[in-house]
Design an enzyme around this catalytic site. Structure first.
Site, mmCIF file in Angstrom:
data_model
loop_
_atom_site.group_PDB
_atom_site.id
_atom_site.type_symbol
_atom_site.label_atom_id
_atom_site.label_comp_id
_atom_site.label_asym_id
_atom_site.label_seq_id
_atom_site.Cartn_x
_atom_site.Cartn_y
_atom_site.Cartn_z
ATOM 1 N NE ARG A 54 -1.625 -2.388 2.671
ATOM 2 C CZ ARG A 54 -1.732 -3.660 2.252
ATOM 3 N NH1 ARG A 54 -2.780 -4.038 1.586
ATOM 4 N NH2 ARG A 54 -0.797 -4.543 2.529
ATOM 5 C CB THR A 55 3.444 2.597 2.245
ATOM 6 O OG1 THR A 55 2.713 2.102 3.359
ATOM 7 C CG2 THR A 55 3.989 3.973 2.566
ATOM 8 C CE LYS A 84 27.209 -3.693 -6.469
ATOM 9 N NZ LYS A 84 27.218 -2.669 -7.528
ATOM 10 N NE ARG A 105 7.121 0.681 4.799
ATOM 11 C CZ ARG A 105 5.903 0.151 4.788
ATOM 12 N NH1 ARG A 105 5.742 -1.134 4.508
ATOM 13 N NH2 ARG A 105 4.842 0.887 5.043
ATOM 14 C CG HIS A 133 3.545 3.932 8.546
ATOM 15 N ND1 HIS A 133 3.700 4.765 7.457
ATOM 16 C CD2 HIS A 133 3.114 2.742 8.038
ATOM 17 C CE1 HIS A 133 3.386 4.106 6.353
ATOM 18 N NE2 HIS A 133 3.032 2.890 6.680
HETATM 19 N N1 CP Z 1 -0.273 0.012 5.805
HETATM 20 C C1 CP Z 1 0.934 -0.266 5.251
HETATM 21 O O1 CP Z 1 1.962 0.349 5.613
HETATM 22 O O2 CP Z 1 0.901 -1.230 4.305
HETATM 23 P P1 CP Z 1 2.144 -1.736 3.460
HETATM 24 O O3 CP Z 1 3.105 -2.395 4.429
HETATM 25 O O4 CP Z 1 1.588 -2.687 2.439
HETATM 26 O O5 CP Z 1 2.799 -0.523 2.839
#
Ligand code: CP
Length: 304
Positions: A54-55, A84, A105, A133
Site C-alpha cells: 500500500r504505502t 554491497k 521505508r 509511520h
Molecule cells: N499500511 C501499510 O503500511 O501497508 P504496506 O506495508 O503494504 O505498505
C-alpha cells in the site's frame, strides 16, 4: 502553516498543521479523478528497504495522478545498500542527485531522521522500524474525519500489536491533538509503551487499557485493528504465544455499534476475518484509497 519540508514524524506536526493537511487532502478527492500536471517537472524516488504494497504503490499512484515521475527500488537486495553494503548516507547523497523528493521505508528506528540529515531534498518517512509511520497516521485521521464527519468527541479503540506496530504509535500521537477517548486493547505482552501512553495522557486524552477483544469493540466509534508484527519479535516463540489471540470475526460483530467503523492499516493475517468484509462498518479498503488522496496532499504541499 509554514512550508512543509520533510515528513519524518507525527511528533513534528501540531494540530493546525494536521488539520491543514487533512483539508488539502479533501481538495485532492476531485484532482485524483481528473488528474493534474501540478508536479509534472518533479521526480519522486521511492527507496523501500522493507516490503510494502500500500504505502509504496499509493505514493506512486499519488505522484502519477499529479503528473510527476517515479524511480526507485522496492527491495534493498536490488540496491547497492543491500547487495554491497553501501551506507544509508551514501545512498541518500546519491539519490538526491536523481530526484526532487525521497520516500523511504527502512527497518531501523531513527533511519528517516538520519536520511534527512544527509539529504538536500525532502524526505518522507514511509515507515521506520517499529516507531513511526506518519503518512499512515495522517491517512487514518483523514479516514476517520471523512467517514465520521469529525474526530473530536469520538471514542477510538487501538487494537492488536500496540508494542511493535508503528501505525498505532503514530496514530496515537496524532489523535492526541484531538478531544478523543482512546481504548488501548492488546494482549499483556503487546501493550503500548508507557512513554507513549504518558504522552497521550499529558495531551489530555482519556486512555483506558483492556486485554479483551470484546471490551475493545463495545461502545466505540472507531475500531482500529492491527496485525501482530511477527517480523519484529526477537524470539518467534513469543510470537507463537500471542498469535490468534486478538481476532474480530462474525462472532464478535454483534457487539459493534451500527454507526461504528472498523479500520485496519493492512496487511491483515487472521486478526480480521474476511467474513466481515461485507458489513457496512468494514471500511479498511476505503481507507486504502484514502492513502492515495492523503499522499497526493503531502506531495503537493512539499513539492507544489
Ligand atoms: N499500511 C501499510 O503500511 O501497508 P504496506 O506495508 O503494504 O505498505
Amino acid at each position: 502553516m509554514g512550508e512543509l519540508r520533510n515528513l519524518i514524524s507525527i511528533h513534528d506536526l501540531d494540530r493546525e498543521q494536521i488539520d491543514e493537511i487533512l483539508d488539502v487532502a479533501a481538495k485532492m478527492e476531485s484532482v485524483s479523478v481528473k488528474r493534474s500536471k501540478d508536479l509534472e517537472s518533479k521526480i519522486m524516488a521511492v527507496l523501500f528497504f522493507e516490503p510494502s504494497t500500500r504505502t509504496r504503490l499509493s505514493f506512486e499512484s499519488a505522484m502519477l495522478r499529479l503528473g510527476g515521475s517515479i524511480l526507485g527500488f522496492a527491495e534493498a537486495g536490488t540496491s547497492s545498500a543491500g547487495g554491497k553494503g553501501e551506507t544509508l548516507a551514501d545512498t541518500i547523497r546519491t539519490v538526491e542527485r536523481y530526484a526532487d523528493i525521497i520516500v523511504m521505508r527502512h527497518p531501523l528506528d531513527g533511519s528517516a531522521r538520519v536520511a534527512a540529515e544527509f539529504s538536500s531534498i525532502p524526505i518522507i518517512n514511509a515507515g521506520s522500524g517499529s516507531e513511526e509511520h506518519p503518512t499512515q497516521a495522517l491517512l487514518d485521521l483523514y479516514s476517520i474525519k471523512k467517514l465520521k464527519g469529525k474526530i473530536d468527541g469520538l471514542t477510538i479503540s487501538l487494537c492488536g500489536d500496540l508494542k511493535y506496530g508503528r501505525t498505532v504509535h503514530s496514530l496515537g500521537m496524532g489523535l492526541s491533538h484531538y478531544d478523543v477517548k482512546i481504548k488501548l486493547a492488546a494482549p499483556q505482552q503487546l501493550r503500548m509503551k508507557p512513554a507513549i501512553i504518558d504522552e497521550m495522557k499529558k495531551a489530555g486524552v482519556e486512555v483506558v487499557q483492556v486485554d479483551d477483544v470484546k471490551e475493545a469493540i463495545q461502545d466505540v466509534d472507531v475500531i482500529y485493528m492491527t496485525r501482530i508484527q511477527k517480523e519484529r519479535f526477537p524470539d518467534v516463540r513469543e510470537y507463537d504465544k500471542v498469535k490468534g489471540r486478538f481476532r474480530i470475526g462474525t462472532e464478535q460483530v454483534e457487539l459493534l455499534r451500527d454507526d461504528a467503523i472498523v479500520l485496519h492499516p493492512l496487511p491483515r493475517v487472521d486478526e480480521l476475518s474476511s467474513n466481515i468484509d461485507h458489513l457496512p462498518q468494514a471500511k479498511y479498503f476505503d481507507q486504502v484509497y484514502n492513502g492515495v488522496i492523503l499522499r497526493m496532499a503531502v506531495l503537493k504541499m512539499i513539492l507544489g
